[in-house]
Design an enzyme around this catalytic site. Structure first.
Site, short mmCIF file in Angstrom:
data_model
loop_
_atom_site.label_atom_id
_atom_site.label_comp_id
_atom_site.label_asym_id
_atom_site.label_seq_id
_atom_site.Cartn_x
_atom_site.Cartn_y
_atom_site.Cartn_z
CG ASP A 48 -2.00 -1.03 1.04
OD1 ASP A 48 -2.46 -1.20 -0.06
OD2 ASP A 48 -2.35 -1.93 1.84
CG HIS A 71 4.48 21.06 2.08
ND1 HIS A 71 5.95 20.80 1.87
CD2 HIS A 71 3.86 20.32 1.06
CE1 HIS A 71 6.01 19.97 0.73
NE2 HIS A 71 4.94 19.74 0.33
CG ASP A 75 5.49 14.51 -1.52
OD1 ASP A 75 4.50 15.07 -1.07
OD2 ASP A 75 6.32 14.91 -2.45
CG HIS A 76 7.18 16.84 1.79
ND1 HIS A 76 8.01 17.43 1.88
CD2 HIS A 76 6.41 16.73 0.52
CE1 HIS A 76 8.40 17.59 0.45
NE2 HIS A 76 7.42 17.25 -0.44
CG ASP A 193 10.75 21.12 -5.24
OD1 ASP A 193 11.17 20.13 -5.47
OD2 ASP A 193 9.90 21.74 -5.44
CG HIS A 364 -3.20 20.87 -12.58
ND1 HIS A 364 -3.40 20.74 -11.31
CD2 HIS A 364 -1.70 20.34 -12.79
CE1 HIS A 364 -2.22 20.29 -10.77
NE2 HIS A 364 -1.25 20.14 -11.55
CB SER A 366 3.38 22.63 -11.58
OG SER A 366 4.11 22.27 -10.47
CG HIS A 368 6.78 21.01 -7.30
ND1 HIS A 368 7.32 20.99 -6.15
CD2 HIS A 368 5.43 20.18 -7.38
CE1 HIS A 368 6.65 19.93 -5.59
NE2 HIS A 368 5.86 19.45 -6.31
CG HIS A 390 12.09 17.67 -2.89
ND1 HIS A 390 11.59 18.65 -2.34
CD2 HIS A 390 12.59 17.05 -1.63
CE1 HIS A 390 11.56 18.77 -1.00
NE2 HIS A 390 12.12 17.75 -0.66
ZN LIG Z 1 6.71 16.96 -2.31
ZN LIG Z 2 4.46 19.46 -1.71
#
Ligand SMILES: [Zn+2]
Ligand SMILES: [Zn+2]
Length: 551
Positions: A48, A71, A75-76, A193, A364, A366, A368, A390
């Site tokens: 999972d 944040h 993934d953090h 990042d 949409h 991003s 980043h 990252h």
């Molecule tokens: Zn991230």
């Molecule tokens: Zn993020």
């Protein structure tokens, strides 16, 4: 003479996307920045989630002082329960991030025993030899920060995830000033990042999607289903505003979407006027042109609300001919198959589907920063050492190149998970390596991702065995062509093969015709049912792989 060094030790997210986690050590004090997870590729059947191997932290348990989060993206923060099971340390994060963490820890019965400390942009705090200042940045979700960390050998800035949104929807601007001030004081290292290093120019503001979405709202004559990542608070806010302007009531469907909107509302990031939101059960009481359904499941997750609605298997979300479904999110590589399966189902229901394929306008953006934003931040901070974080190895290399081209950094150093980078005031070099890698976790349920933490490393996999369920399905009729085959290997004891076969047949019988045509869903249902049976009768958690042969 032995001089003391600062050690930077990435444990996840450098050399892959996701499960971001990085340790910083000075003598006997370690802080950890971010504790993320990664969702498994489809090859890792029966698994999972994926979290970083934290052997290094476990071996140095008594030195780990804190986990600091940048944040609230999974993934953090998604690996937190797993790490906190092993090491008990306080967790530092901003208000919004903590709200997500609380939910996550509560599900894992870790909330009571964990010390949570709220941090604020521009308010310094000290942990051992580190004095840390959170700096406000903009991203696709709210309350994200970079961290400026004063260490005995100099200042290290960790950007977390960011884009430079110069017109943020919550009027909380990216704090370029503070970055510039640090740049003036002198920064030893910048960890930045790399996610969008392949994109030229600037990433548009979160606001940039409004005009096209407004158009979609105007053109939709029936119900409008709006789906985005449940953590994309700005996007949810835009959808709610548009619904109000276009006189549509809003039904919120899907657990993660409901939780997210609740947190965002509690903390003042979205305002929901009285009477705007209706219960999912009330959708049918309104004419279709007066309803928007905010629904979770943009990535085609088999059990998500949208996936179920797409095959008409959701109690409240019924998609009818002429309805419009907007997927306001990107298609995450690896998820294409499941996403396009859902899109196909939606088209079969004669819905209009609007997704981010480049031809549907800007629906949409991003979260980043693109190359110019990366360059801008580097130029403000002017670090002695630049360290990309990252991303895949290739991304990290490209980012290092971009940093050097700005002329604002002295050295760019590419490190990967497990590398130990030693720094003093003048020098930075890769020293040894520590254990790093991935740990696969099986939660026992596809919905509550980290409800029960069971380590799925290879050793346990070989102890718990493997189950194959082979289904021969007639493509024309959607029926089983012959008795399903269930093969169990690697665990002795009671023979439950017959029982398992019966269960597979029963599970298939319980599916609607449309569900049967969705092999992703068939496999997921078979997997969940088999898992339940095997766990109940044998206490084992084997890897379960349903295989469908079309005949
Ligand atoms: Zn991230
Ligand atoms: Zn993020």
């Amino acid at each position: 003479m032995h001089t003391k060094k600062l050690k930077i030790i990435p444990l996840g997210g450098l050399g892959e996307f996701g499960m971001n986690c990085l340790a910083m050590r000075w003598e006997d004090d370690i802080i950890v920045i971010d504790a993320g997870l990664m969702f498994p590729e489809s090859e890792l059947l029966g698994v999972d989630i994926v979290v970083p191997d934290i052997s290094y932290l476990i071996e140095n348990k008594e030195h780990v002082r804190a986990i600091i989060l940048t944040h609230a993206h999974m993934d953090h923060i998604g690996g937190l329960p797993w790490i906190l099971n092993e090491i008990k340390v306080p967790v530092y994060a901003t208000e919004f991030t903590l709200a997500y963490v609380e939910d996550n820890l509560e599900e894992n019965q870790l909330l009571d025993e964990t010390e949570l400390v709220e941090i604020m942009p521009r308010e310094k705090f000290t942990i051992g030899p580190f004095t840390i200042e959170p700096i406000r940045v903009t991203h696709s979700l709210v309350d994200a920060v970079s961290l400026a960390i004063e260490t005995p050998v100099g200042i290290v800035i960790h950007t977390g995830d960011f884009k430079i949104d110069l017109s943020p929807l919550d009027d909380r601007p990216f704090d370029l000033h503070t970055f510039a001030e640090y740049g003036k004081r002198g920064v030893l290292a910048l960890l930045q990042d790399s996610t969008n290093v392949e994109r030229r120019g600037y990433t548009p503001s979160e606001r940039a999607v409004i005009p096209r979405l407004d158009e979609v709202f105007s053109q939709t004559k029936k119900k409008l289903f709006f789906s985005c990542f449940s953590s994309s608070i700005y996007r949810i806010r835009i959808a709610l505003d548009l619904a109000r302007q276009h006189s549509r009531k809003v039904a919120i469907i899907g657990r993660s979407m409901m939780e997210s909107t609740e947190i965002a509302q509690d903390l003042g990031y979205i305002e929901i006027p009285q009477g705007l939101v209706i219960n999912p059960g009330q959708v049918r009481d309104y004419p279709p042109e007066q309803v928007m359904v905010l629904i979770s499941g943009t990535q085609g997750e088999p059990m998500s609300a949208l996936s179920r609605a797409a095959v008409d298997n959701h109690k409240h979300a019924h998609i009818d001919a002429g309805d419009t479904v907007v997927l306001s999110s990107r298609i995450i590589p690896g998820n294409e198959k499941s996403i396009f399966r859902v899109i196909d189902h939606l088209y079969r229901r004669d819905a209009n589907v609007i997704y981010d394929d480049g031809s549907n306008g800007l629906i949409h953006v991003s979260g980043h920063g693109s190359q110019e934003e990366m360059r801008l931040l580097i130029s403000l901070v002017r670090p002695k050492f630049f360290i990309p974080i990252h991303g895949n190895y290739g991304h990290l290399r490209r980012h290092a190149q971009i940093a050097l081209e700005t002329g604002a950094v002295e050295h760019a150093i590419v490190i990967e998970d497990g590398d130990v980078l030693e720094l003093d005031k003048n020098d930075a070099r890769k020293k040894d390596k520590v254990t790093a890698g991935r740990i696969l976790i099986d939660s026992g349920s596809s919905i509550d991702v980290v409800e029960d933490l069971v380590i799925r490393d290879r050793r346990i996999l070989s102890e718990d065995g493997i189950v194959l369920a082979l289904l021969a399905i007639n493509k024309r009729t959607g029926k089983l062509q012959q008795q399903p085959e269930v093969v169990m290997r690697g665990f002795g004891g009671a023979d439950i093969t017959d029982e398992a076969r019966e269960l597979v047949i029963k599970t298939l019988d319980g599916l609607s015709k449309e569900e049967k045509s969705d092999y992703g869903m068939v496999k997921e249902k078979v997997r969940v049912e088999l898992k339940r049976l095997i766990q109940k009768t044998t206490g084992r958690r084997p890897m379960i792989m349903p295989v469908i042969m079309e005949i």
